[in-house]
Design an enzyme around this catalytic site. Structure first.
Site, PDB file in Angstrom:
ATOM      1  N   THR A  77      -3.990  -0.718  -7.172  1.00 45.50           N
ATOM      2  CA  THR A  77      -4.811   0.435  -7.539  1.00 45.50           C
ATOM      3  C   THR A  77      -4.000   1.695  -7.750  1.00 45.50           C
ATOM      4  OG1 THR A  77      -6.742   1.742  -6.844  1.00 45.50           O
ATOM      5  CG2 THR A  77      -5.195   1.142  -5.118  1.00 45.50           C
TER       6      THR A  77
ATOM      7  N   THR B   3      -9.131   0.651  -9.755  1.00 46.96           N
ATOM      8  CA  THR B   3      -8.445  -0.447  -9.099  1.00 46.96           C
ATOM      9  C   THR B   3      -8.628  -1.661  -9.987  1.00 46.96           C
ATOM     10  OG1 THR B   3      -9.092   0.540  -7.020  1.00 46.96           O
ATOM     11  CG2 THR B   3      -8.510  -1.773  -6.921  1.00 46.96           C
TER      12      THR B   3
ATOM     13  N   SER C 256      -7.566   1.068   3.238  1.00 44.68           N
ATOM     14  CA  SER C 256      -8.055   0.583   1.938  1.00 44.68           C
ATOM     15  C   SER C 256      -9.253  -0.324   2.133  1.00 44.68           C
ATOM     16  CB  SER C 256      -6.945  -0.218   1.256  1.00 44.68           C
ATOM     17  OG  SER C 256      -7.436  -0.834   0.075  1.00 44.68           O
ATOM     18  N   SER C 257     -10.034  -0.487   1.083  1.00 46.65           N
ATOM     19  CA  SER C 257     -11.123  -1.477   1.083  1.00 46.65           C
ATOM     20  C   SER C 257     -10.795  -2.680   0.223  1.00 46.65           C
ATOM     21  CB  SER C 257     -12.407  -0.837   0.535  1.00 46.65           C
ATOM     22  OG  SER C 257     -12.800   0.229   1.355  1.00 46.65           O
TER      23      SER C 257
ATOM     24  N   GLY D 168     -13.592  -1.048  -6.821  1.00 50.87           N
ATOM     25  CA  GLY D 168     -14.872  -0.422  -6.476  1.00 50.87           C
ATOM     26  C   GLY D 168     -14.873   0.378  -5.194  1.00 50.87           C
ATOM     27  N   GLY D 169     -13.705   0.801  -4.702  1.00 52.92           N
ATOM     28  CA  GLY D 169     -13.683   1.642  -3.503  1.00 52.92           C
ATOM     29  C   GLY D 169     -14.369   0.937  -2.340  1.00 52.92           C
TER      30      GLY D 169
ATOM     31  N   ARG E  60       0.840  -1.196   0.000  1.00 52.43           N
ATOM     32  CA  ARG E  60       0.000   0.000   0.000  1.00 52.43           C
ATOM     33  C   ARG E  60       0.880   1.254   0.000  1.00 52.43           C
ATOM     34  NH1 ARG E  60      -5.035   1.783  -1.248  1.00 52.43           N
ATOM     35  NH2 ARG E  60      -6.055   2.939   0.424  1.00 52.43           N
TER      36      ARG E  60
ATOM     37  N   ASP F 194      -7.705   8.474   0.305  1.00 52.41           N
ATOM     38  CA  ASP F 194      -8.267   7.414   1.150  1.00 52.41           C
ATOM     39  C   ASP F 194      -8.048   7.674   2.641  1.00 52.41           C
ATOM     40  OD1 ASP F 194      -9.345   6.047  -0.945  1.00 52.41           O
ATOM     41  OD2 ASP F 194      -7.965   4.357  -0.889  1.00 52.41           O
TER      42      ASP F 194
HETATM   43  O1  DON Z   1      -7.859   1.207  -1.588  1.00 47.78           O
HETATM   44  C1  DON Z   1      -9.031   1.486  -1.779  1.00 47.78           C
HETATM   45  O2  DON Z   1      -9.936   1.041  -1.118  1.00 47.78           O
HETATM   46  C2  DON Z   1      -9.413   2.424  -2.918  1.00 47.78           C
HETATM   47  N1  DON Z   1      -8.342   3.333  -3.199  1.00 47.78           N
HETATM   48  C3  DON Z   1      -9.782   1.622  -4.103  1.00 47.78           C
HETATM   49  C4  DON Z   1     -10.318   2.534  -5.199  1.00 47.78           C
HETATM   50  C5  DON Z   1     -11.175   1.798  -6.140  1.00 47.78           C
HETATM   51  O3  DON Z   1     -11.412   0.616  -6.013  1.00 47.78           O
HETATM   52  C6  DON Z   1     -11.768   2.568  -7.226  1.00 47.78           C
HETATM   53  N2  DON Z   1     -12.225   1.647  -8.244  1.00 47.78           N
HETATM   54  N3  DON Z   1     -13.225   1.526  -8.769  1.00 47.78           N
END
Ligand code: DON
Length: 569
Positions: free
Chosen positions: A393, A375, A444-445, A465-466, A97, A415
């Site tokens: 990502t 991501t 992070s998710s 997908g955040g 990360r 984030d």
């Molecule tokens: O680490 C994370 O949770 C986010 N930065 C991920 C971002 C993400 O998945 C956007 N994609 N659709």
């Protein structure tokens, strides 16, 4: 961040006609398979398997190749997580990360009045975290790789130098990226706009010579080319010229970390998932423990009781995400408790099986005020049964938009919690564990996961997908572990999401019938129905335990995705 999600969703939607029939395909193999968001990156990984490489060699080759063929999210300028489970049953995880630069401060994304400067983390120089991808891939490769480092990086060098064909969907996406985000940065336009002008079209060749040069240096000299060599010098110089924060010292100090994965059990299966600084593993295991405590007998996709209980479980797991989770090197995180069956039983006792709970009431102590992106995930198994699940990502679609030395840099700083103490009923969270600090990793998710049954490999999956990610991945996990689905059905099944705040559930079209939606709304759930196939692309492998055959399903939510098997040269 939101802007990127909408852009990404819009682009994905534009790339597909909703009525187009989904091919019901899986790639089956007993000699290994790689599935990712780009078929050429899957080919790069499968080529390593064909050369006698193992799942880690293939995963690292796939990751480097995605940095070329899938610039929206594939990267060397971002970060991620990787879970490795060997055929002998041992498992570990790699945390690569991004980190906050040393000059970062808790209030750096607020103005003098304390207003959050959302745009400052959407794009540009100050949104960038210290990248971790190259160190992380090198760490995993040094521990497990069977092929030389150069061999795993070179397929990406070749793709970048020789170029690769642009698909219709990619052409459309690239044109939109060049016209919008990248247009603000000269080097980004130089790298990604069509040479000679005009719009990219299907069949054009995209060559990335500068990226090829950076990747070749990494192939020849190892990760130090990036962290202490000329690439670090370029990053340092460009940051100085544009008032960015990352220095040569930040890069030299960056280390990836091998961490013990978090573990859970569900319905006779075992989960191996990512611990902090990802929230993914804890959120998924807590949600599954809650479902088990509430009773999974009779649960079925699309049925009102199942959906109600999934939303209530997610509401509570995401509240705990907001309350407790961040970088474990900076705060003590109660991992054991949050993933325990006893804690789930305690929480389950508070769930009303007939009425929606209130996110505000449950988290009233941390809400002080009246609001992700891109991501990508890839899954690999080899002939011996070693498995890799990795999600990495740039955060936003094309990250910060900034290109240095030919590669895109992340905008991961967004984030972090941007205003300490300020949690609202939208997207903002202000709890202490994820407040910005120098050298800290942002929460992070991302939820790469490996599932076993009777201690044998069963499922490898993950998604972008955040904050929707843990729910997307759970949708696949539940499909395989509870609903009896195979890889294709579990990947295609419409998804649902609830993240505590905002207190509104979202479902992909088709996740619930009109009458079930009406029942859920009558129970008190606020539900938004999103377009079909709008929540993440989960490239998945399911192992048939009777035959040992791997079934790979690329997720058609991403148009260029593909699964590849090793072929004899
Ligand atoms: O680490 C994370 O949770 C986010 N930065 C991920 C971002 C993400 O998945 C956007 N994609 N659709």
């Amino acid at each position: 961040m939101r802007r990127h999600v909408l852009l990404a969703a819009g682009l994905l939607a534009a790339c597909r006609t909703p009525e187009a029939a989904t091919p019901v395909d899986e790639v089956t193999s007993s000699t290994g398979v790689v599935v990712s968001a780009h078929h050429l990156a899957s080919d790069a990984g499968a080529a390593l398997l064909a050369q006698g490489g193992n799942a880690v060699d293939a995963a690292v080759a796939t990751a480097f190749a995605l940095s070329v063929t899938y610039p929206a999210a594939g990267n060397i300028g971002g970060g991620g997580f990787m879970i490795v489970r060997l055929a002998d049953g041992t498992a570990t995880s790699f945390d690569y990360r991004e980190k906050a630069p040393r000059a970062a401060t808790p209030a750096m994304y607020q103005d003098r009045q304390g207003n959050i400067l959302g745009a400052a983390t959407d794009s540009g120089w100050r949104a960038i975290g210290v990248p971790g991808t190259v160190r992380g891939l090198a760490m995993a490769h040094a521990k497990f790789g069977a092929r030389p480092w150069k061999d795993v990086v070179m397929p990406a060098v070749t793709l970048a130098e020789q170029g690769f064909p642009v698909s219709a969907a990619f052409a459309q996406e690239l044109n939109a990226a060049v016209a919008n985000l990248l247009t603000h940065f000269d080097a980004s336009v130089a790298a990604y706009a069509k040479p000679g002008g005009g719009a990219w079209a299907a069949g054009d060749t995209l060559r990335l010579p500068q990226l090829g040069r950076a990747l070749r240096a990494i192939a020849d000299e190892g990760p130090d080319a990036f962290y202490t060599g000329w690439i670090a010098d370029s990053i340092d110089a460009q940051m100085r010229a544009h008032r960015g924060l990352i220095t040569r010292a930040d890069l030299a100090a960056y280390q990836a970390v091998e961490r013990v994965p978090v573990r859970g059990t569900f319905n006779g299966h075992e989960l191996i998932a990512m611990g902090p600084p990802s929230s993914g593993g804890i959120v998924m295991i807590e949600t599954l423990n809650l479902l088990e405590a509430l009773g999974t007998a009779g649960m079925a996709r699309g049925d009102a009781r199942t959906l109600h209980l999934r939303l209530e479980a997610a509401r509570r797991a995401y509240l705990d995400r907001a309350r407790f989770l961040g970088d474990p090197d900076f705060s003590a995180i109660p991992v054991e408790r949050l993933t325990s069956k006893a804690y789930a039983a305690e929480l389950a006792a508070g769930i009303d099986t007939a009425h929606a709970g209130s996110s505000l009431a449950l988290g009233a102590d941390i809400v002080t005020g009246a609001e992700p992106g891109h991501t990508t995930h890839f899954s690999v198994v080899d002939a011996q049964g070693n498995a890799v699940s990795s999600t990495y990502t740039l955060e936003g679609w094309y990250g910060s938009g900034v290109v240095i030395a030919g590669f895109l840099l992340n905008n991961e700083m967004g984030d972090f919690n941007k205003k300490p103490g300020f949690t609202d009923q939208g997207w903002n969270i202000g709890t202490p564990p994820n407040v910005i600090a120098p050298g800290k990793r942002m929460l992070s998710s991302m939820s790469p996961v490996i599932v076993t049954k009777d201690a044998r490999l069963r499922l490898v999956t993950g998604s972008p997908g955040g904050r929707t990610i843990p729910n997307t991945v759970l949708n696949v996990v539940l499909g395989v572990t509870l609903f009896g689905e195979g890889a294709r059905a579990a990947v295609d099944a419409p998804r649902l999401h609830h993240q505590w705040m905002p207190d509104t559930a979202s479902v992909e079209q088709g996740a619930a019938s009109d009458s079930v939606l009406a029942r859920l709304r009558a129970m008190g759930h606020a539900i938004r129905v999103e377009g079909p196939r709008s929540q993440g692309d989960a490239h998945t492998i399911v192992i048939d335990q009777a035959t040992g055959v791997a079934h790979a399903a690329n997720d058609h939510r991403s148009p260029d995705s593909g699964a590849s098997v090793p072929r004899k040269p």
